[in-house]
Design a protein around this motif. Structure first.
Motif, short mmCIF file in Angstrom:
data_model
loop_
_atom_site.label_atom_id
_atom_site.label_comp_id
_atom_site.label_asym_id
_atom_site.label_seq_id
_atom_site.Cartn_x
_atom_site.Cartn_y
_atom_site.Cartn_z
N GLY A 113 30.08 -31.81 25.62
CA GLY A 113 28.41 -31.39 25.06
C GLY A 113 28.70 -30.35 24.78
N GLU A 114 29.31 -29.47 25.47
CA GLU A 114 29.85 -27.86 24.75
C GLU A 114 29.16 -28.07 23.53
OE1 GLU A 114 31.77 -25.89 23.65
OE2 GLU A 114 34.23 -27.20 24.30
N PRO A 115 28.42 -26.55 23.05
CA PRO A 115 28.14 -26.57 21.36
C PRO A 115 29.42 -26.45 21.08
CG PRO A 115 26.39 -25.25 22.99
CD PRO A 115 27.54 -26.46 23.47
N ARG B 274 24.89 -35.41 19.43
CA ARG B 274 24.14 -34.63 19.93
C ARG B 274 22.31 -34.70 20.17
NH1 ARG B 274 27.18 -29.91 22.00
NH2 ARG B 274 29.32 -30.46 20.30
N ASP C 1 24.70 -33.15 24.93
CA ASP C 1 24.52 -31.83 25.23
C ASP C 1 23.74 -31.41 26.13
OD1 ASP C 1 23.06 -32.43 23.64
OD2 ASP C 1 23.01 -31.13 21.41
#
Lengths: 463, 281
Positions: free
Chosen positions: A130-132, A170, A176
């Motif tokens: 989930g890293e943006p 997301r 995230d």
């Protein structure tokens, strides 16, 4: 119009993805060690040249390259040929031994390629789920492709769909949600306590790396008033000027504590800097307004009993670590829901490409029929030179109407055949009456081939 | 016939609030902090429909639809929804809906199940004779209960979130909740507004009684007056302690929860069982 997918599928079969085959070839943190990834990575300034070089190859319709510290992936629309060129290029660039290439470099085709990009864009394939950042990197990859004229309608559609699906995943799942780094966990807790941080005063005790990182994150979230207190006045001055903070003299710490909302402690002191009495007095003075203490020092700077005081929220490094671990676990749980949403997005994209391809096939059939009609019409007019202009016009009108009538059913057949190609359709051995089978038959009857007249025109690379 | 129409309308209002609550539950489950179309539209629809039902009922009965348990609960539910619309617009957070809207659903469901009067009763006729002052007295008092219910919901949220933050086990609930400071603000403001409205209701009641000599003879032993005074004093104490700082946060939130439970108990026990029309019965 059909692409022979011998190289891709290992057989002389017609792939349903007429107009080109989508491929994703690359290596990532999951398959390749950091040294390979570093070598393969394409810097932004090199990207235009690399893209244009690839686009010059006749078998490549469209191309985009996603290159981050965790992955380098080529997304392309192939008109013919296979993925071997990409494998070779990546292998040579990364100096991967030939024997290891099949393990290190992966290749996804058609639906799998689409699905892979959707997973990458939503962060499901990232090191930290989930890293943006990856969303912006995917956006950047397609932007560079567009700017260099190597991304056309299909890859554009693919990347747009991937970004849309990633945003949906997301927003509708928790992939995230929750900080996964210690410094950001502290910031998130501060936001959970105070909400907006722009009116809050932050004090950093000591000069540890983590506390500076936390202060930076707090600033990003709107905290404007930051103080640094250090036993060494010179060090405090230096840090304050570096981080645009104010210096708080160490001897005024106790009296100033009352005005602070967030305190990040990371001194090297062998004893507690903030004792229960000091904090109790401060809380009295601040009339019990909440106070958030982040103790990331070892040994600790804040007496553990301080946590018992009313409206004091004390978190030490172990607590923050536990929070991040819990968040990572929660993100993993949300992956299942995110995968479902992505599958929906992939289905929609595949349906869109099929509609696009159906349109292309129909255009070709009509063009072929129009050519025949024109030729026959010319011959008739040539042979019967006694025809008046009115008669010629009537015959032309008649032939057009007849052609339209004849083509109506095959056109609808092509559309329904494309619609009927479901995602489980066998590509190499289409069963009788399946979408692929009908489509192949129609293409055979009308002589439809892969051609530049397809709806997917190859974009022209910019020089 | 009117009875059936009003019951159907009451049922429709319950359904709309129910749908609204489901929208908020979904939004909460998805972790959406800010209100979205899927929460705002059903809420406004439910509120508008409820307003229309209250107007229809008022026109049909010939007096304000706030009399008796049926009227009181319906009005409290309506004013809660109204307050919540303002709250949501001001705070831009939808998580409160999950805690506040169940009141609207339950209260309107009771109204629907019990079924209100289809014609004006003697009691209602007697009340409506007292004019606008009395209507305002009723509306003020009932509106204050809505504010206290919102403070209760906020208090509950605060206590839950505060517990999670202190236990250092940040779970799904924490991630979906608005910040503590925001909840504290809602609790404080709701208690403050409730106090003003209850105070106003009481003052208007006293002014109304002043014009009726027989009223003064009976109000001293009227339980409703004493409970209203008790409630006002309890909330005033909480607000004082919150503003002073001693009860800022968890203690104030707990106070709002306990006080509302007291209001609830007193409302059903005293108001419904011992007195209907105080001061002139």
């Amino acid at each position: 119009m059909g692409t022979t997918c011998r190289a891709l599928y290992g057989g002389d079969v017609i792939c349903p993805c007429v107009g080109g085959t989508l491929v994703a070839v690359g290596l990532s943190h999951k398959t390749a060690a950091v040294e390979f990834r570093d070598r393969v990575g394409v810097a932004e300034r090199q990207m235009p040249e690399v893209l244009r070089e690839w686009a010059r190859q006749p078998e490549i319709g469209e191309i985009a390259i996603l290159s981050t510290c965790n992955r380098t992936e080529i997304y392309a629309l192939l008109r013919s040929g296979g993925v071997d060129n990409f494998r070779k290029w990546l292998g040579e660039r990364g100096q991967v031994a030939e024997a290891d290439r099949s393990k290190v470099i992966y290749a996804h085709i058609d639906r799998e390629a689409v699905h892979h990009l959707f997973r990458v864009a939503s962060g499901l394939d990232s090191m930290i789920v989930g890293e943006p950042q990856v969303l912006g990197q995917v956006r950047e990859a397609v932007r560079l492709g567009r700017e260099n004229g190597v991304v056309g309608r299909k890859l554009n559609g693919l990347f747009d769909a991937a970004l849309k699906a990633a945003k949906r995943a997301r927003s509708e799942t928790g992939i995230d949600r929750g900080a996964v780094s210690i410094s950001y966990a502290a910031v998130e807790l501060a936001r959970q306590i105070f909400g907006e941080l722009n009116q809050k005063e932050v004090l950093v005790l000591g000069a540890g790396k983590m506390s500076r990182l936390t202060m930076d994150n707090l600033r990003d979230q709107g905290a404007t008033t930051c103080f640094i207190a250090n036993r060494s006045a010179e060090r405090a001055e230096a840090l304050a000027s570096e981080y645009h903070a104010k210096v708080l003299p160490w001897d005024r710490l106790e009296e100033s504590l009352a005005r602070m909302d967030i305190v990040i402690a990371s001194t090297a002191a062998p004893h507690y800097v903030l004792t229960t009495d000091i904090v109790r007095e401060a809380m009295k003075a601040r009339r019990n307004r909440p106070l958030f203490l982040v103790d990331i020092a070892a040994p600790r700077d804040v007496a553990p009993e301080v946590a018992e005081l009313y409206n004091v929220f004390l978190y030490n490094i172990d607590d923050l670590k536990a929070v991040t671990e819990e968040n990572i676990a929660a993100r993993r749980k949300e992956m299942v829901r995110a995968e479902e949403l992505l599958s929906e997005g992939v289905d929609q994209f595949m349906a869109w490409t099929r509609a696009l391809e159906a349109q292309g096939a129909i255009v070709q059939i009509r063009e072929w029929a129009e050519e025949q009609r024109q030729a026959e019409l010319e011959r008739l007019i040539r042979n019967r030179n006694d025809m008046t202009p009115e008669q010629q016009k009537a015959v032309e009108e008649f032939s057009r109407r007849l052609m339209n009538k004849f083509l109506d059913r095959p056109s609808r057949g092509v559309k329904s055949a494309y619609r009927a190609i479901d995602n489980t359709d066998e590509i190499d051995q289409p069963s009788e009456h399946s979408g692929s089978w009908i489509l192949n038959s129609l293409k055979h009857f009308f002589g439809v081939k892969a051609s530049e007249k397809s709806i997917d025109h190859k974009p022209t690379p910019k020089s | 016939m009117w009875g059936e129409i009003l019951t159907s309308l009451d049922g429709a209002v319950v359904l709309l609030y129910g749908i609204t609550w489901l929208g908020y539950a979904r939004s909460f489950g998805l972790g959406r902090q800010a209100p979205t179309k899927s929460t705002i539209v059903p809420l406004l629809t439910a509120l508008i429909a409820h307003t229309a039902v209250l107007i229809v009922r008022g026109i049909h009965l010939g007096h304000t639809p706030t009399i008796g348990m049926h009227g009181a609960l319906g009005f409290v539910a309506w004013s809660m929804a109204l307050c919540y619309v303002f709250l949501q617009t001001h705070l831009r957070t939808s998580a409160f809906g999950i805690f506040i809207l169940p009141f609207a659903v339950v209260f309107t469901a009771i109204v629907w199940l019990v079924g209100g009067p289809t014609d004006s009763t003697d009691l209602a006729a007697k009340m409506s004779e007292r004019g606008a002052l009395f209507a305002l007295h009723m509306a003020g008092a009932l509106f204050s209960y809505s504010c206290f219910a919102i403070a209760f919901a906020g208090g509950l949220m605060y206590v839950l979130l505060d517990r999670e933050l202190h236990s250092k086990k940040i779970g799904a609930l924490t991630r979906r909740m608005p910040p503590l400071a925001k909840i504290d603000k809602v609790v404080t403001h709701s208690v403050g507004l409730g106090l003003i409205m209850l105070g106003l209701g009481m003052v208007l009641g006293v002014i109304g009684l002043a014009g009726q000599p027989e009223g003064w003879e009976s109000w001293e032993d009227n339980a409703k007056v004493f409970t209203a005074l008790l409630i006002w004093m309890a909330y005033a104490f909480i607000l004082f302690m919150m503003i002073r700082g001693d009860w800022r946060g968890r203690r104030g939130a707990l106070g709002a929860v306990v006080c509302f439970l007291m209001v609830f108990a007193l409302y059903f026990v005293v108001n419904l069982m011992f007195a209907n029309l105080h001061g002139a019965v």
